[in-house]
Design a protein around this motif. Structure first.
Motif, PDB file in Angstrom:
ATOM      1  N   GLN A   1       1.767 -10.685  16.333  1.00 38.96           N
ATOM      2  CA  GLN A   1       2.303  -9.117  17.127  1.00 38.96           C
ATOM      3  C   GLN A   1       1.333  -8.209  17.352  1.00 38.96           C
ATOM      4  OE1 GLN A   1       5.551  -7.895  14.569  1.00 38.96           O
ATOM      5  NE2 GLN A   1       6.111  -6.099  15.829  1.00 38.96           N
ATOM      6  N   VAL A   2       1.510  -7.313  18.255  1.00 41.73           N
ATOM      7  CA  VAL A   2       0.796  -6.279  18.601  1.00 41.73           C
ATOM      8  C   VAL A   2       1.296  -4.960  18.782  1.00 41.73           C
ATOM      9  CG1 VAL A   2       0.681  -6.576  21.141  1.00 41.73           C
ATOM     10  CG2 VAL A   2      -1.232  -5.760  20.270  1.00 41.73           C
ATOM     11  N   GLN A   3       0.799  -3.877  18.405  1.00 45.58           N
ATOM     12  CA  GLN A   3       1.580  -2.604  18.509  1.00 45.58           C
ATOM     13  C   GLN A   3       0.673  -1.745  19.482  1.00 45.58           C
ATOM     14  OE1 GLN A   3       0.440  -3.667  15.114  1.00 45.58           O
ATOM     15  NE2 GLN A   3       2.271  -4.543  15.096  1.00 45.58           N
ATOM     16  N   LEU A   4       1.389  -1.012  20.565  1.00 47.20           N
ATOM     17  CA  LEU A   4       0.718  -0.304  21.553  1.00 47.20           C
ATOM     18  C   LEU A   4       1.149   1.188  21.569  1.00 47.20           C
ATOM     19  CD1 LEU A   4       1.779  -2.966  24.171  1.00 47.20           C
ATOM     20  CD2 LEU A   4      -0.237  -2.753  22.985  1.00 47.20           C
ATOM     21  N   VAL A   5       0.081   1.932  21.686  1.00 48.88           N
ATOM     22  CA  VAL A   5       0.433   3.418  21.830  1.00 48.88           C
ATOM     23  C   VAL A   5      -0.267   4.022  22.886  1.00 48.88           C
ATOM     24  CG1 VAL A   5       0.212   5.587  20.679  1.00 48.88           C
ATOM     25  CG2 VAL A   5       0.585   3.604  19.227  1.00 48.88           C
ATOM     26  N   GLU A   6       0.620   4.651  23.922  1.00 44.98           N
ATOM     27  CA  GLU A   6       0.166   5.249  25.300  1.00 44.98           C
ATOM     28  C   GLU A   6      -0.315   6.532  24.725  1.00 44.98           C
ATOM     29  OE1 GLU A   6       3.456   2.566  26.421  1.00 44.98           O
ATOM     30  OE2 GLU A   6       3.175   3.968  24.885  1.00 44.98           O
ATOM     31  N   SER A   7      -1.400   7.334  25.747  1.00 49.11           N
ATOM     32  CA  SER A   7      -1.688   8.644  25.547  1.00 49.11           C
ATOM     33  C   SER A   7      -2.322   8.993  26.977  1.00 49.11           C
ATOM     34  CB  SER A   7      -2.568   8.811  24.500  1.00 49.11           C
ATOM     35  OG  SER A   7      -3.736   8.080  24.853  1.00 49.11           O
ATOM     36  N   GLY A   8      -2.334  10.143  27.255  1.00 47.18           N
ATOM     37  CA  GLY A   8      -2.978  10.526  28.484  1.00 47.18           C
ATOM     38  C   GLY A   8      -1.965  11.329  29.538  1.00 47.18           C
ATOM     39  N   GLY A   9      -0.665  11.146  29.384  1.00 48.99           N
ATOM     40  CA  GLY A   9       0.069  11.769  30.188  1.00 48.99           C
ATOM     41  C   GLY A   9       0.265  13.023  30.199  1.00 48.99           C
ATOM     42  N   GLY A  10       0.647  13.919  31.087  1.00 46.92           N
ATOM     43  CA  GLY A  10       0.763  15.161  31.308  1.00 46.92           C
ATOM     44  C   GLY A  10       1.283  15.619  32.764  1.00 46.92           C
ATOM     45  N   LEU A  11       1.335  16.974  32.906  1.00 45.67           N
ATOM     46  CA  LEU A  11       1.526  17.459  34.052  1.00 45.67           C
ATOM     47  C   LEU A  11       0.274  17.669  34.875  1.00 45.67           C
ATOM     48  CD1 LEU A  11       3.700  19.015  36.109  1.00 45.67           C
ATOM     49  CD2 LEU A  11       2.899  21.071  34.742  1.00 45.67           C
ATOM     50  N   VAL A  12       0.246  17.152  36.353  1.00 40.84           N
ATOM     51  CA  VAL A  12      -0.621  17.273  37.611  1.00 40.84           C
ATOM     52  C   VAL A  12      -0.027  17.565  38.514  1.00 40.84           C
ATOM     53  CG1 VAL A  12      -0.765  14.879  37.726  1.00 40.84           C
ATOM     54  CG2 VAL A  12      -2.840  16.125  37.957  1.00 40.84           C
ATOM     55  N   GLN A  13      -0.955  18.361  39.588  1.00 41.81           N
ATOM     56  CA  GLN A  13      -0.599  18.702  40.723  1.00 41.81           C
ATOM     57  C   GLN A  13      -0.654  17.560  41.813  1.00 41.81           C
ATOM     58  OE1 GLN A  13      -2.930  22.129  41.884  1.00 41.81           O
ATOM     59  NE2 GLN A  13      -1.430  23.462  41.090  1.00 41.81           N
ATOM     60  N   ASN A  14       0.095  17.667  42.916  1.00 46.02           N
ATOM     61  CA  ASN A  14       0.067  16.640  44.021  1.00 46.02           C
ATOM     62  C   ASN A  14      -1.451  16.519  44.436  1.00 46.02           C
ATOM     63  OD1 ASN A  14       0.762  14.950  45.916  1.00 46.02           O
ATOM     64  ND2 ASN A  14       1.471  16.535  47.551  1.00 46.02           N
ATOM     65  N   GLY A  15      -1.750  15.413  44.433  1.00 46.96           N
ATOM     66  CA  GLY A  15      -3.200  14.847  44.816  1.00 46.96           C
ATOM     67  C   GLY A  15      -4.471  14.894  43.862  1.00 46.96           C
ATOM     68  N   GLY A  16      -3.821  15.116  42.446  1.00 43.02           N
ATOM     69  CA  GLY A  16      -4.335  15.298  41.319  1.00 43.02           C
ATOM     70  C   GLY A  16      -4.605  13.847  40.520  1.00 43.02           C
ATOM     71  N   SER A  17      -5.482  13.615  39.416  1.00 37.77           N
ATOM     72  CA  SER A  17      -5.846  12.619  38.733  1.00 37.77           C
ATOM     73  C   SER A  17      -5.401  12.659  37.277  1.00 37.77           C
ATOM     74  CB  SER A  17      -7.258  12.154  39.103  1.00 37.77           C
ATOM     75  OG  SER A  17      -7.687  11.964  40.287  1.00 37.77           O
ATOM     76  N   ALA A  23      -3.887   2.179  23.378  1.00 36.05           N
ATOM     77  CA  ALA A  23      -4.490   1.536  22.232  1.00 36.05           C
ATOM     78  C   ALA A  23      -3.558   0.400  21.392  1.00 36.05           C
ATOM     79  CB  ALA A  23      -4.927   2.632  21.037  1.00 36.05           C
ATOM     80  N   ALA A  24      -4.404  -0.581  21.353  1.00 38.46           N
ATOM     81  CA  ALA A  24      -3.603  -1.610  20.650  1.00 38.46           C
ATOM     82  C   ALA A  24      -4.026  -2.006  19.256  1.00 38.46           C
ATOM     83  CB  ALA A  24      -3.922  -3.022  21.518  1.00 38.46           C
ATOM     84  N   SER A  25      -3.305  -2.478  18.591  1.00 37.77           N
ATOM     85  CA  SER A  25      -3.467  -3.012  17.118  1.00 37.77           C
ATOM     86  C   SER A  25      -2.772  -4.023  16.673  1.00 37.77           C
ATOM     87  CB  SER A  25      -3.220  -1.644  16.088  1.00 37.77           C
ATOM     88  OG  SER A  25      -2.018  -1.278  16.103  1.00 37.77           O
ATOM     89  N   GLY A  26      -3.209  -4.888  15.707  1.00 41.35           N
ATOM     90  CA  GLY A  26      -2.495  -5.944  15.310  1.00 41.35           C
ATOM     91  C   GLY A  26      -3.226  -7.070  15.805  1.00 41.35           C
ATOM     92  N   ARG A  27      -2.730  -8.063  16.272  1.00 43.62           N
ATOM     93  CA  ARG A  27      -3.244  -9.435  16.851  1.00 43.62           C
ATOM     94  C   ARG A  27      -4.336  -9.140  17.737  1.00 43.62           C
ATOM     95  NH1 ARG A  27       0.230 -14.434  18.046  1.00 43.62           N
ATOM     96  NH2 ARG A  27      -1.857 -15.222  18.049  1.00 43.62           N
ATOM     97  N   THR A  28      -5.201 -10.128  17.894  1.00 46.90           N
ATOM     98  CA  THR A  28      -6.240  -9.945  18.967  1.00 46.90           C
ATOM     99  C   THR A  28      -5.977  -9.496  20.243  1.00 46.90           C
ATOM    100  OG1 THR A  28      -7.425 -11.887  17.525  1.00 46.90           O
ATOM    101  CG2 THR A  28      -8.272 -10.965  19.850  1.00 46.90           C
ATOM    102  N   PHE A  29      -6.409  -8.348  20.783  1.00 43.87           N
ATOM    103  CA  PHE A  29      -5.974  -7.787  22.018  1.00 43.87           C
ATOM    104  C   PHE A  29      -6.339  -8.598  23.044  1.00 43.87           C
ATOM    105  CE2 PHE A  29      -5.106  -4.415  24.836  1.00 43.87           C
ATOM    106  CZ  PHE A  29      -6.427  -4.085  25.831  1.00 43.87           C
TER     107      PHE A  29
END
Length: 123
Positions: A1-17, A23-29
């Motif tokens: 089993q593997v646990q996954l945690v996303e990050s880095g989302g947010g509000l950005v303007q049209n044309g932005g980046s 991040a994964a934990s648990g069994r071999t990624f």
């Protein structure tokens, strides 16, 4: 089993980046092919990008080709999605997922999912 945690989302303007991380934990990624999906309000979860276990091959939805780049760091157990030239239609909750299959681009092919991170692109 593997646990996954996303990050880095947010509000950005049209044309932005933005760069999303998963991040994964648990069994071999490196045992998993990894993917990114997104779900906008009222819509089904949709494939965005995928990367094979060793990172040598990638797949993208037509709507993001040339703008998004998926990558992984197996030493750091982390998956990334670099998103450039963002558009309002990219607004969605973005999920990372892990698959035991060699190549996977549909929701049903993925075994483990993160909780998602919101990306909002203003016009």
């Amino acid at each position: 089993q593997v646990q996954l945690v996303e990050s880095g989302g947010g509000l950005v303007q049209n044309g932005g980046s933005l760069t999303l991380s998963c991040a994964a934990s648990g069994r071999t990624f490196r045992a998993y092919a990894m993917g990114w999906f997104r779900q906008a309000p009222g819509k089904e979860r949709a494939f965005v990008a995928a990367i094979r276990r060793l990172g040598g091959n990638t797949d993208y939805a037509d709507s993001v080709k040339g703008r998004f780049t998926v990558s992984r760091d197996n030493a750091e157990n982390t998956l990334y999605l670099q998103m450039n030239s963002l558009k309002p239609e990219d607004t969605a909750v973005y999920y990372c997922a892990a698959s035991t299959q060699y190549r996977a681009s549909t929701v049903g092919q993925y075994d483990y999912w993160g909780q998602g991170t919101q990306v909002t692109v203003s016009s």
